[in-house]
Design a protein around this motif. Sequence first.
Motif: not given
Length: 315
Positions: A101, A104, A108, A111-114, A118, A122
């Motif tokens: 994280q 990232y 980035q 980003n909206r991955h974390f 989410k 994970y």
Amino acid sequence: MFLVFFVFTSIFTVSLVFNIYLFLVIFAQPDKNKLPTVYIYNMIISSSVDIVIMFLTFLMPMAMDDESYGEFRQSVGPILTINCTFFYEHPLYLTLLMSIQRIYAVFQPFNRHFTTGKLWMYCAIMAVFSWISLLIPYFSDCPVNINQRTFSFAVECPQRHPITLFQNRYLIILPFTTMLLNISLIFYLALQKSMVLKNSVGNSTTSNASTTRTVFQRSRQRQSFEKMLLFQSISTTAFLLLYEVSSFFIRNFTAEYMSLSEDLRRWIFYIRLTPTALFCYLIYYIGTPSIRRLLIERTKLLVKGSYEGTTVIVM
């Protein structure tokens, strides 16, 4: 033996009480935006359950005779062992997720991955993976069963299950990988900052200087959360590495270790367990100033009788 029981029971009890208090304070804090709450909750739960299981498997048996302990170990030993192992390993996987994280966030930042949802997903995926890797040996003919009398994770067969053997030998790679990622990221960030400062040298215009300061301010504000993640990943990895590295040396120098007196081996074993029980206190109170300040201020309000869940403490 009584001294060992008293010392480590006291440590485990204080650690468990601290974990419960930390959980309640974090949960009651209205402004959680600056806190990696998903990781904190996972760490607190893992540490607390592990403390209880370690007491049942390593300390309570001191009060049993060999016959009673043998019956206790045969009846509930394997189930306690698998849970003890899971809640020890879970923070190891979390530190890797923290590092990913943070990386990232550097490359980035938007980003909206974390997101929170989410992150819980994970964590659940890693937990399922960990449980599967532990349940396969558990349901085999050779489950691992903690033996307090020999200070070991013992098996009742000549050869451990291949998955258990693989984890025993190579789990140490995970915290070393996490530590390497964190150190590499620190060097990268230091290099980037050095390059920005070097490029700004000699720039005498007020507008450019002001822009540079604004960029750094915004960068610090945006990355304060990720910096906390980075520190917590490094510190958690370091504390858990103490146990893994000591296990590595004991496995490779078994003859020398077994030549030590039983009392000395007992103290070594329980000292190795202690960082696992204490790491929430060491990481979140000793090592994280913002959370330490939150705990102190909440405690002051509680002592004064003016504690309100809606009170926001600036961290």
